[in-house]
Design a protein around this motif. Structure first.
Motif, mmCIF file in Angstrom:
data_model
loop_
_atom_site.group_PDB
_atom_site.id
_atom_site.type_symbol
_atom_site.label_atom_id
_atom_site.label_comp_id
_atom_site.label_asym_id
_atom_site.label_seq_id
_atom_site.Cartn_x
_atom_site.Cartn_y
_atom_site.Cartn_z
ATOM 1 N N LYS A 1 -7.017 -1.072 -1.874
ATOM 2 C CA LYS A 1 -5.789 -1.807 -1.566
ATOM 3 C C LYS A 1 -4.569 -0.897 -1.396
ATOM 4 C CE LYS A 1 -7.764 -5.821 -1.853
ATOM 5 N NZ LYS A 1 -8.018 -6.607 -0.619
ATOM 6 N N GLU B 1 -3.873 1.015 3.906
ATOM 7 C CA GLU B 1 -4.173 -0.042 4.881
ATOM 8 C C GLU B 1 -4.064 0.542 6.278
ATOM 9 O OE1 GLU B 1 -2.480 -4.444 6.110
ATOM 10 O OE2 GLU B 1 -2.376 -3.781 4.017
ATOM 11 N N PRO C 1 0.810 -1.220 0.000
ATOM 12 C CA PRO C 1 0.000 0.000 0.000
ATOM 13 C C PRO C 1 0.845 1.273 0.000
ATOM 14 C CG PRO C 1 0.036 -0.966 2.186
ATOM 15 C CD PRO C 1 0.731 -1.943 1.274
ATOM 16 N N LEU D 1 0.612 2.496 4.965
ATOM 17 C CA LEU D 1 0.350 1.365 5.850
ATOM 18 C C LEU D 1 0.591 1.805 7.287
ATOM 19 C CD1 LEU D 1 -0.095 -1.626 6.604
ATOM 20 C CD2 LEU D 1 2.348 -2.001 6.126
#
Length: 234
Positions: free
Chosen positions: A230, A233, A152, A155
């Motif tokens: 996606k 995150e 990602p 994150l």
């Protein structure tokens, strides 16, 4: 930065500086951007040297590069045990399949980054993965893991007060190559001996074939990753 809200006021960012074109560009762009008032953030860099993996970047060049940008450079030297092909087959089979040199090298580098980031009080770690890296990872996960996902752009770690950001995630590798040549970036003295012996190298060839078949494939895969959330995150 604007699309994925990667950097905010008072961030303290540790950049992973391998010495390749991607990490050099990442540090240059972040160091220059940090001189602008908004957002206010600080940038430092870490270069990890692996004694037993024979690829090398000129540390003197990296130091001068960082000095020119006003970014502090930290250098850590370490090593790890690589499975020998001479070991008995039954011993090799006991090792987890993923614990190959590329995995172990990456894992140990990340460990050094996490430790130093927390020592310095950094709240973010920046890695130099570009858009091609994320697209290749998506194909690898589909092919070998049976899932749709990638590295990602943002994150947020759950077990420590750190976030991993990938500010180059929307830049194509070809553009980075062109910029590196224009800026005269020094190339690594020795390349990693494993870089052409991995699934990632195979997937890169597959991706190139897909792009020849459909030049718009890049945007189709990227839009699919975005649509399925996606790229961030929590």
């Amino acid at each position: 930065m604007a699309t994925y809200h990667l950097i905010e006021d008072d961030d303290h960012i540790l950049v992973g500086l391998s010495g390749g074109k991607d990490s050099l560009l990442l540090l240059e762009l972040l160091a220059r951007r940090s001189r602008i008032d908004h957002p206010r953030f600080k940038v430092e860099a870490l270069h990890v040297r692996m004694e037993n993996i024979h690829y090398e970047t000129d540390a003197t060049y990296l130091q001068a590069f960082c000095d020119n940008l006003g970014a502090t450079l930290h250098i850590k030297t370490m090593s790890f045990e690589v499975e020998s092909e001479q070991q008995p087959a039954e011993n090799r089979q006991r090792l987890h399949r993923q614990k190959q040199p590329c995995f172990l090298c990456s894992w140990n580098r990340r460990k050094q980054m996490f430790n130093l980031a927390q020592e310095l009080g950094c709240n973010k770690i920046a890695l130099g993965h570009h858009q091609d890296d994320l697209l290749h990872t998506a194909l690898m996960n589909l092919t070998f893991q049976g899932r749709f996902g990638t590295m990602p752009a943002l994150l947020r770690m759950r077990k420590m007060p750190l976030s991993i950001i990938r500010p180059l995630c929307m830049i194509e590798e070809s553009e980075i190559k062109t910029y590196a040549e224009l800026q005269g970036y020094q190339k690594q003295q020795k390349l990693c001996p494993y870089e052409t012996k991995s699934h990632r190298a195979d997937i890169k060839q597959l991706y190139n074939a897909i792009e020849r078949m459909n030049p718009e494939a890049r945007y189709s895969i990227w839009n699919a990753l975005n649509a399925d959330n996606k790229l961030i995150e929590e």
